[in-house]
Design an enzyme around this catalytic site. Structure first.
Site, PDB file in Angstrom:
ATOM      1  CG  HIS A 153      -3.561   3.405   0.003  1.00 47.49           C
ATOM      2  ND1 HIS A 153      -4.495   3.507  -0.998  1.00 47.49           N
ATOM      3  CD2 HIS A 153      -2.910   1.243   0.525  1.00 47.49           C
ATOM      4  CE1 HIS A 153      -3.805   2.195  -1.811  1.00 47.49           C
ATOM      5  NE2 HIS A 153      -3.547   0.795  -0.771  1.00 47.49           N
ATOM      6  CB  CYS A 154      -8.052   0.268   2.807  1.00 45.62           C
ATOM      7  SG  CYS A 154      -8.529  -0.842   3.995  1.00 45.62           S
ATOM      8  CB  VAL A 155      -3.588  -3.046   2.796  1.00 48.46           C
ATOM      9  CG1 VAL A 155      -3.122  -4.663   1.915  1.00 48.46           C
ATOM     10  CG2 VAL A 155      -2.720  -2.427   2.884  1.00 48.46           C
ATOM     11  N   GLY A 185      -7.588  -1.876  -1.171  1.00 42.27           N
ATOM     12  CA  GLY A 185      -6.998  -1.405  -2.610  1.00 42.27           C
ATOM     13  C   GLY A 185      -7.051  -0.102  -3.188  1.00 42.27           C
ATOM     14  CB  THR A 186      -8.848   2.342  -3.143  1.00 38.39           C
ATOM     15  OG1 THR A 186      -8.785   3.605  -3.774  1.00 38.39           O
ATOM     16  CG2 THR A 186     -10.264   2.213  -2.700  1.00 38.39           C
TER      17      THR A 186
END
Length: 344
Positions: free
Chosen positions: A190-192, A195-196
């Site tokens: 999950h890539c901060v 955001g997804t």
């Protein structure tokens, strides 16, 4: 969030106009996106404001500046395309299969199943599917569960995992993301900043974004170094602005290059970050030697599958059998080098 907070937010005209701001997670993701865009604008804008030589070069050689601005625009565009693309949610595949099962079941029963080393099931978003390595015949209510079970080798002790949050059967390589609150196909991470999640459907877009971001950061850093080399100590306040930005870009460049090389390795070996980091905790990866990549079909096929997978196609990969794992764990010989075993 308490009921009083919800009532206060519902009565606030700002949150009524922008519902995404009422969710703390979405609000944080939106702020990160704004911060990243502003950071790009500041780093590029400083060049046009401080470097008169760069502006003069834009007049004499407009193609140079046009290429830089094109890369700048494409990088930001690729960022938003990746951020707002679906990583491939299991619930979407299950719905597509169940909705169209009654239409395609008769066609599947009449079709002779084709054999394939990959043992995968390819599903389009409209519910049509092509099958290899198995036969799926079941009623509408149990079709998805039967299809997922058949992705596991016969006679194995592994069983399909049912997500306790989504209450659906997870195919191999899927994982529930607690940030997105959905199960993701070929979950990578999950890539901060995006955001997804990064999964089966947007991993290629994510790789291209990293590649473009690396090129932009490298090009901008070279322009900064060229300016400081020619104008160092001419204007101390300009140096005070550009030197910290240059240090930040160099640190970011090192991180981007390492991230690009890491994901390139994952692509060539058909792995995910989650499978590599949590290898011993994943049931279907336990007992497999570290150097063996169970889902790899050879570097060329892995690269082709990664680059030319249509965005409307989902692929559910079948777990390899014991014999296939033994073949993959066999030491390489000179004959294997001649037959390109590692590539095909």
């Amino acid at each position: 969030m308490t009921m009083a907070d919800l009532c206060r937010l519902s009565s606030d005209p700002l949150y009524r106009s922008f519902p995404c701001l009422s969710d703390p997670a979405r609000r944080s993701s939106l702020l990160l996106k704004v911060a990243l865009v502003l950071l790009h604008i500041v780093c590029a804008g400083v060049l046009f404001l401080f470097d008169g030589g760069f502006v003069e070069k834009a007049r004499t050689e407009p193609w140079y500046t046009a290429l830089y601005l094109l890369l700048f625009t494409v990088t930001l565009l690729q960022y938003f395309i990746t951020a707002y693309s679906s990583p491939g949610y299991v619930i979407d595949v299950m719905r597509a299969v169940n909705e169209q099962n009654s239409l395609f079941r008769d066609r599947t029963q009449q079709r002779q199943p084709a054999t394939s080393k990959s043992g995968s099931l390819v599903i389009s978003v409209d519910g049509s599917q092509s099958q290899s390595g198995g036969s799926f015949v079941a009623n509408d209510s149990t079709y998805w569960a039967k299809m997922v079970i058949d992705l596991y080798p016969p006679g194995t002790t592994l069983r399909a995992c049912t997500c306790s949050y989504c209450n659906i059967e997870q195919p191999p390589r899927a994982k529930h993301c607690h940030d997105c609150d959905r199960c993701v196909l070929q979950f990578d991470h999950h890539c901060v900043w995006l955001g997804t999640c990064v999964g089966q459907q947007n991993h290629c877009k994510f790789w291209w974004y990293i590649c473009e971001e690396t090129a932009l950061c490298l090009w901008t850093g070279i322009l900064y170094i060229a300016y400081l080399k020619a104008h160092i100590a001419v204007s101390w306040w300009k140096d005070l602005v550009m030197i910290p930005l240059l240090v930040f870009m160099l640190i970011s460049l090192i991180f981007l290059i390492l991230l690009l090389l890491f994901h390139s390795y994952l692509i060539l070996t058909n792995q995910t970050t989650y499978e590599l980091v949590r290898r011993r905790r994943i049931p279907y990866m336990r007992g497999i030697p570290e150097r063996v990549h169970p889902f790899s079909k050879g570097m060329c096929r892995n690269l082709y599958q990664f680059c030319f997978r249509w965005s409307s196609i989902y692929e559910l990969e079948q777990l390899p059998t014991t014999q296939e794992l033994e073949d993959k764990s066999r030491p390489f010989t000179c004959l294997d080098a001649l037959t390109c075993r590692c590539c095909c």
